[in-house]
Design an enzyme around this catalytic site. Structure first.
Site, short mmCIF file in Angstrom:
data_model
loop_
_atom_site.label_atom_id
_atom_site.label_comp_id
_atom_site.label_asym_id
_atom_site.label_seq_id
_atom_site.Cartn_x
_atom_site.Cartn_y
_atom_site.Cartn_z
N ASP A 148 74.78 45.75 38.98
CA ASP A 148 73.23 46.29 39.23
C ASP A 148 72.46 45.64 37.78
O ASP A 148 72.81 45.98 36.79
CB ASP A 148 73.50 47.85 38.82
CG ASP A 148 72.29 48.69 39.27
OD1 ASP A 148 71.12 47.81 39.31
OD2 ASP A 148 72.24 49.75 39.20
N ASP A 349 65.45 43.13 41.53
CA ASP A 349 66.56 44.46 41.68
C ASP A 349 67.71 44.07 42.76
O ASP A 349 67.36 43.86 43.89
CB ASP A 349 65.92 45.64 41.87
CG ASP A 349 66.84 46.67 41.79
OD1 ASP A 349 67.86 46.48 40.87
OD2 ASP A 349 66.89 47.64 42.49
#
Length: 469
Positions: A148, A349
């Site tokens: 992440d 992201d």
């Protein structure tokens, strides 16, 4: 497949410093994209998944490669992915509100997460799209970890569990590791945590995610194994109280820009640099994640990272505009700028699937695309997508190019499969962008797939290409 790779290569050559793209249209192979929606059973992966020829390099897997859950149907998997995506975006926006108001703590978020609920198998639904397999402890026990780029902490589920969700590997037992060492409350490492606590002299951590997932436990120093490389004294969260659905993963490998992320902790060992390739849908191969300056390619198109002191963990890029069919749209650059209060801007992201754009920008973008695809039959909207097409019966279709324009003049022209995606296996394709409920733009992983992406945090740049994955 060779034809597809060649096409992608030429498309990526349009990452230039010019103001217009020489490629105004491209072709989407509809039949290939529909065929790619069929899941193939992946081979059993060994524990040691490093590239034998490269240090600091790991294979990167999409959740569909390791998922043994019931969602074999593409439509069901697609709907689940979009549901996860909506939760992800909501959590990012919630975090921003939390930061601005300073009235919402991780502890309050944990209380909202309903810890009394039953443990749900992470192999069925779950957070996280991309995974690596790393060794934890001495001797190393290998675990799947969610990656992440928007998170800073590294954590893993630990025995003895007060509450743990199901994972595909045995839960890590720190009592069996010779290198496990708890961090004291007075340690400088403990001071790095946003919400550190203290219990019997040991540093405590807790993190809540917007989808209701949560981890809490002790902070420790432990050895991490990447292939044949040992990284000693890595600060990790040892979670004994966890709620979540992480697709069978043992925890999370945070790659954010903060000091407690895995990248931040590697520091001088890797020069604050890493690169990744998110594998394209339907391919038999895996993607890659590599740390270190040797991962920085020659010939990439470098885009500046934009510092945002209000949200230092996220990678903001200098998005300045959008293009369709080789022409830049008349959209104000102000829509993509970070304000003095840290609002707005564009974040890269890996945890968000679908790119979000401010509503004004999205509407102009979508309308320009529709104006150049009047030859394609429309289909009803699907989930968050308001622009879909019925391509049933088509072998290929001709579509306009779609581009991101960045400050400094760089242009990234996307492969067609990165912006027209199948919503089912019978020919419904959707324009893979959505309006943002705020001024924040998010460049998601669907748009990143198949493109070599390099993050040079030390020098403040993100690179695109020059290779395809």
């Amino acid at each position: 497949m060779a034809i597809v790779n060649t096409l992608l290569f030429f498309i990526l050559l349009t990452v230039t410093t010019s103001t217009s793209s020489p490629f105004h249209f491209q072709h989407l192979n509809v039949e290939e994209e529909i065929a790619a929606t069929k899941l193939k059973n992946p081979p059993k992966q060994p524990d040691n998944l490093e590239d034998k020829d490269a240090k600091w390099k790991l294979q990167l897997f999409h959740r569909d490669k390791i998922n043994t859950g019931p969602h074999k149907d593409h439509t069901a998997r697609f709907n689940q992915r979009i549901k996860r995506d909506v939760k992800r975006v909501t959590s990012l926006l919630h975090l921003r509100r939390q930061n601005n108001s300073n009235t919402y703590s991780y502890t309050e978020a944990a209380e909202e997460a309903s810890f009394g609920s039953d443990v749900v198998s992470g192999t069925e639904e779950g957070s996280g799209e991309y995974f690596v397999r790393i060794g934890i402890g001495s001797p190393a026990t290998y675990q799947y970890m969610v990656i992440d780029s928007g998170s800073d902490i590294v954590w893993v589920q630990c025995q003895p569990c007060d509450q743990c969700y199901n994972q595909s590997d045995p839960i890590f037992n720190p009592a069996l590791s010779a290198s496990f060492a708890g961090v004291s409350c007075s340690s400088a490492v403990c001071d790095q945590l946003d919400d550190a606590g203290c219990h019997q002299g040991t540093c405590r951590y807790e993190v809540a995610y917007g989808d209701g997932s949560y981890t809490r436990g002790t902070l420790a120093l432990e050895t991490i194994t990447l292939g044949r490389t040992l990284i000693r004294n890595t600060a990790i969260g040892c979670g004994t109280w966890n709620q979540g659905m992480f697709v069978g993963a043992a925890g999370l490998l945070g790659l954010g820009a903060g000091p407690m992320s895995f990248v931040g902790q590697l520091g001088g060992q890797t020069g604050g640099a890493f690169a990744y390739c998110l594998l394209s849908r339907g391919t038999a191969s895996s993607g890659s994640l590599q740390f270190g300056r040797q991962a920085m390619p020659l010939g990439a198109a470098w885009v500046p990272l934009i510092p945002n002191p209000f949200f230092p963990s996220f990678y903001y890029v200098g998005l300045s505009g959008l293009g369709v069919g080789g022409s830049r749209l008349n959209i104000s650059e102000d829509l993509f700028r970070v304000t003095d209060l840290g609002d707005g801007g564009a974040v890269m992201d890996t945890g968000t699937a679908v790119t979000r754009l401010p509503t004004v920008a999205y509407n102009a973008f979508r309308d320009a695309f529709l104006a150049q695809t009047t030859n394609l039959p429309r289909a009803p909207g699907v989930s968050i997508f308001d622009t879909c097409f019925d391509l049933n019966g088509f072998v290929t279709v001709r579509v306009p190019t779609v581009s991101f324009h960045f400050s400094g003049g760089q242009i990234l022209t996307l492969p067609a499969r990165n912006f027209l995606i199948p919503a089912d296996d019978v020919g419904t394709f959707c324009f893979a962008f959505a309006a943002s409920p705020s001024g924040l733009s998010i460049i998601g992983n669907i748009q990143q797939e198949g493109i070599q992406i390099s993050v040079d945090g030390a020098n403040g740049f993100v690179g695109f290409g020059p290779n395809v994955c």
